[in-house]
Design a protein around this motif. Structure first.
Motif, PDB file in Angstrom:
ATOM      1  N   ILE A  64       0.450  -1.148  -0.042  1.00  0.00           N
ATOM      2  CA  ILE A  64      -0.336  -0.208  -0.167  1.00  0.00           C
ATOM      3  C   ILE A  64       0.612   1.236   0.141  1.00  0.00           C
ATOM      4  CG2 ILE A  64      -1.620   1.490   1.220  1.00  0.00           C
ATOM      5  CD1 ILE A  64      -2.285  -1.126   0.198  1.00  0.00           C
ATOM      6  N   SER A  65       0.672   2.248  -1.237  1.00  0.00           N
ATOM      7  CA  SER A  65       1.165   3.568  -0.920  1.00  0.00           C
ATOM      8  C   SER A  65       0.637   4.355   0.111  1.00  0.00           C
ATOM      9  CB  SER A  65       1.437   3.880  -2.498  1.00  0.00           C
ATOM     10  OG  SER A  65       1.099   5.493  -2.352  1.00  0.00           O
ATOM     11  N   ARG A  66       1.152   5.363   1.188  1.00  0.00           N
ATOM     12  CA  ARG A  66       0.632   4.974   2.411  1.00  0.00           C
ATOM     13  C   ARG A  66       0.403   6.948   1.503  1.00  0.00           C
ATOM     14  NH1 ARG A  66       0.198   3.424   7.396  1.00  0.00           N
ATOM     15  NH2 ARG A  66       1.485   1.557   7.600  1.00  0.00           N
ATOM     16  N   ALA A  67       0.950   7.666   0.712  1.00  0.00           N
ATOM     17  CA  ALA A  67       0.882   8.793   0.193  1.00  0.00           C
ATOM     18  C   ALA A  67      -0.950   8.174  -0.582  1.00  0.00           C
ATOM     19  CB  ALA A  67       1.524   9.362  -1.051  1.00  0.00           C
ATOM     20  N   HIS A  68      -1.608   7.656  -1.383  1.00  0.00           N
ATOM     21  CA  HIS A  68      -2.299   7.402  -2.308  1.00  0.00           C
ATOM     22  C   HIS A  68      -3.260   7.386  -0.924  1.00  0.00           C
ATOM     23  CE1 HIS A  68      -4.822   4.711  -4.733  1.00  0.00           C
ATOM     24  NE2 HIS A  68      -5.322   5.489  -5.302  1.00  0.00           N
ATOM     25  N   LEU A  69      -3.496   5.951  -0.111  1.00  0.00           N
ATOM     26  CA  LEU A  69      -4.233   6.254   1.184  1.00  0.00           C
ATOM     27  C   LEU A  69      -4.484   6.979   1.473  1.00  0.00           C
ATOM     28  CD1 LEU A  69      -5.641   3.966   2.969  1.00  0.00           C
ATOM     29  CD2 LEU A  69      -3.720   3.536   3.885  1.00  0.00           C
TER      30      LEU A  69
ATOM     31  N   ARG B 124     -12.333  -9.089   7.662  1.00  0.00           N
ATOM     32  CA  ARG B 124     -12.089  -8.811   8.816  1.00  0.00           C
ATOM     33  C   ARG B 124     -11.283  -7.148   8.053  1.00  0.00           C
ATOM     34  NH1 ARG B 124      -6.149  -9.150   8.122  1.00  0.00           N
ATOM     35  NH2 ARG B 124      -5.085 -10.781   7.217  1.00  0.00           N
ATOM     36  N   ARG B 125     -10.801  -6.518   9.386  1.00  0.00           N
ATOM     37  CA  ARG B 125     -10.066  -5.774   9.909  1.00  0.00           C
ATOM     38  C   ARG B 125      -9.191  -5.869   8.591  1.00  0.00           C
ATOM     39  NH1 ARG B 125     -10.387  -1.276  14.178  1.00  0.00           N
ATOM     40  NH2 ARG B 125      -7.623  -1.949  14.251  1.00  0.00           N
ATOM     41  N   VAL B 126      -8.396  -4.878   7.453  1.00  0.00           N
ATOM     42  CA  VAL B 126      -7.177  -5.122   7.117  1.00  0.00           C
ATOM     43  C   VAL B 126      -6.665  -3.937   7.326  1.00  0.00           C
ATOM     44  CG1 VAL B 126      -7.979  -6.624   5.232  1.00  0.00           C
ATOM     45  CG2 VAL B 126      -8.698  -4.228   4.830  1.00  0.00           C
ATOM     46  N   THR B 127      -5.139  -3.869   7.343  1.00  0.00           N
ATOM     47  CA  THR B 127      -4.284  -2.777   7.533  1.00  0.00           C
ATOM     48  C   THR B 127      -2.889  -2.509   6.456  1.00  0.00           C
ATOM     49  OG1 THR B 127      -2.182  -4.039   8.818  1.00  0.00           O
ATOM     50  CG2 THR B 127      -4.773  -3.017   9.748  1.00  0.00           C
ATOM     51  N   ALA B 128      -3.007  -1.413   5.992  1.00  0.00           N
ATOM     52  CA  ALA B 128      -1.858  -0.631   5.008  1.00  0.00           C
ATOM     53  C   ALA B 128      -0.930  -1.258   5.552  1.00  0.00           C
ATOM     54  CB  ALA B 128      -1.620   0.772   5.556  1.00  0.00           C
ATOM     55  N   ASP B 129      -0.431  -1.977   7.009  1.00  0.00           N
ATOM     56  CA  ASP B 129       1.374  -2.452   6.269  1.00  0.00           C
ATOM     57  C   ASP B 129       1.336  -4.147   6.286  1.00  0.00           C
ATOM     58  OD1 ASP B 129      -0.256  -3.823   8.694  1.00  0.00           O
ATOM     59  OD2 ASP B 129       1.589  -3.741   9.594  1.00  0.00           O
ATOM     60  N   GLU B 130      -0.051  -4.766   5.298  1.00  0.00           N
ATOM     61  CA  GLU B 130      -0.608  -5.698   4.359  1.00  0.00           C
ATOM     62  C   GLU B 130      -0.199  -6.085   3.615  1.00  0.00           C
ATOM     63  OE1 GLU B 130      -2.823  -8.447   6.572  1.00  0.00           O
ATOM     64  OE2 GLU B 130      -4.081  -6.651   6.956  1.00  0.00           O
ATOM     65  N   THR B 131      -0.194  -7.176   2.808  1.00  0.00           N
ATOM     66  CA  THR B 131       0.431  -7.473   1.531  1.00  0.00           C
ATOM     67  C   THR B 131      -0.686  -8.297   0.317  1.00  0.00           C
ATOM     68  OG1 THR B 131       3.034  -6.913   1.230  1.00  0.00           O
ATOM     69  CG2 THR B 131       2.218  -8.194   0.054  1.00  0.00           C
ATOM     70  N   PHE B 132      -1.201  -7.779  -0.712  1.00  0.00           N
ATOM     71  CA  PHE B 132      -2.673  -7.802  -1.058  1.00  0.00           C
ATOM     72  C   PHE B 132      -2.211  -8.313  -2.882  1.00  0.00           C
ATOM     73  CE2 PHE B 132      -2.993  -4.933   2.027  1.00  0.00           C
ATOM     74  CZ  PHE B 132      -4.191  -5.216   2.782  1.00  0.00           C
ATOM     75  N   SER B 133      -2.969  -9.480  -2.912  1.00  0.00           N
ATOM     76  CA  SER B 133      -3.213  -9.591  -3.849  1.00  0.00           C
ATOM     77  C   SER B 133      -4.231 -10.162  -4.681  1.00  0.00           C
ATOM     78  CB  SER B 133      -2.297 -11.226  -4.133  1.00  0.00           C
ATOM     79  OG  SER B 133      -0.867 -11.203  -3.582  1.00  0.00           O
ATOM     80  N   PHE B 134      -4.422  -9.409  -5.358  1.00  0.00           N
ATOM     81  CA  PHE B 134      -5.652  -9.506  -6.207  1.00  0.00           C
ATOM     82  C   PHE B 134      -6.336 -10.618  -7.859  1.00  0.00           C
ATOM     83  CE2 PHE B 134      -4.218  -5.723  -4.894  1.00  0.00           C
ATOM     84  CZ  PHE B 134      -5.439  -5.054  -4.312  1.00  0.00           C
ATOM     85  N   SER B 135      -7.562 -10.847  -7.425  1.00  0.00           N
ATOM     86  CA  SER B 135      -7.908 -11.140  -8.738  1.00  0.00           C
ATOM     87  C   SER B 135      -9.243 -10.947  -9.335  1.00  0.00           C
ATOM     88  CB  SER B 135      -8.369 -12.844  -8.787  1.00  0.00           C
ATOM     89  OG  SER B 135      -9.380 -13.168  -7.356  1.00  0.00           O
ATOM     90  N   VAL B 136      -9.451 -10.457 -10.265  1.00  0.00           N
ATOM     91  CA  VAL B 136     -10.850  -9.862 -11.139  1.00  0.00           C
ATOM     92  C   VAL B 136     -11.519 -10.931 -12.412  1.00  0.00           C
ATOM     93  CG1 VAL B 136     -11.788  -8.247 -12.178  1.00  0.00           C
ATOM     94  CG2 VAL B 136     -10.444  -7.947 -10.217  1.00  0.00           C
TER      95      VAL B 136
END
Length: 282
Positions: free
Chosen positions: A41-46, A101-113
């Motif tokens: 997560i980019s903190r600036a973008h968030l 669940r609560r998700v936080t900015a220090d986690e790493t995410f994977s996406f599928s669409v």
């Protein structure tokens, strides 16, 4: 299965959509699943997203934030040659997100669409874009965006539904002034730079007397009005009604119910509906 190594750039995709739109014809959805792994997560973008949508800046991600990060994959899928409809002209009519669940900015995410459930609608045809977000293999967030392609309605009235009388808006309500530049601001942070949202002149080219607000901005802003009162895990479903002209004032109604909230957003002066929705603990 297109496995991406970085988020797709939206401007080239929009350019492709403008050029190839008339070529998109068909009756089936592509079976592609677009994936993007290990995204920080980019903190600036968030912070920019939180600012424009009215959320407090926090390590906990706003419930609608992962929709924005999944959106470029959705656009990549919708500009595929095998996608049956032009991107321009698709109307986002309904959205469902589930926060596991609560998700936080220090986690790493994977996406599928992926796309699913092409079906008839009184005004044309509908389809769903399904997004899944995982952390270390655990699904933490899912989204379903329903789009309408108008035209080819099979009903005798051309897809027009009888009007139903609205009852009084349920409260408590919050009056919110929607500024004229919110379409450009949200477009900059979300990447959704549809001309109908950006400026009155470009909106008029598509038949709107003024620029209109993004539906997902309104959904996010509505949830932001409940910040601190939402469960850690919940499902939020919204139906987008009449567009929000920019600028304007809206009235956000939220009624507490067992397990969540009922949501009702209307024009403050006329009472015309903009959004109806629910939040339910999951």
């Amino acid at each position: 299965m297109p496995a991406l190594t970085s988020p797709p750039s939206l401007l080239p995709l929009y350019a492709r959509a403008a050029v190839t739109g008339p070529l998109h014809r068909g009756d089936t959805l592509p079976d592609s699943t677009y994936t993007l792994a290990d995204q920080a997560i980019s903190r600036a973008h968030l912070q920019a997203y939180a600012d424009v949508c009215g959320f407090r800046v926090s390590d906990v991600l706003p419930p609608t934030y992962l929709h924005v990060l999944a959106f470029p994959l959705s656009v990549a899928l919708m500009t595929e040659a095998a996608f049956p409809f032009p991107l321009v002209g698709l109307v986002h009519v309904n959205n469902v997100i589930t926060v596991r669940r609560r998700v936080t900015a220090d986690e790493t995410f994977s996406f599928s669409v992926r796309a699913d459930n092409l079906r008839p609608h009184p005004a044309g045809r509908q389809l769903d874009l399904l997004a899944d977000v995982t952390v270390d293999g655990e699904t933490v967030w899912t989204g379903r965006s329903t789009y309408l392609r108008r035209g080819g309605a099979s009903s005798k009235d051309g897809g027009k539904r009888p009007r139903t009388e609205l009852g009084p808006q349920q409260g408590p309500t919050v009056q919110l002034r929607v500024p004229g530049d919110v379409g450009r601001r949200y477009g900059a942070v979300s990447g959704d730079r549809n001309p109908i949202h950006l400026h009155p002149l470009s909106a008029r080219l598509f038949g709107f007397p003024s620029a209109i607000g993004h539906g997902m901005w309104l959904a996010a802003r509505t949830l932001a009005s409940l910040e601190g009162r939402l469960p850690d895990a919940f499902t939020n479903e919204v139906a987008f009604k009449l567009p929000v002209p920019l600028p304007s004032t809206v009235s956000i109604g939220a009624v507490p119910v067992d397990g969540g909230w009922d949501l009702d957003v209307r024009a403050a002066r006329s009472g015309k509906p903009h959004l109806a929705g629910t939040v339910r603990r999951s």
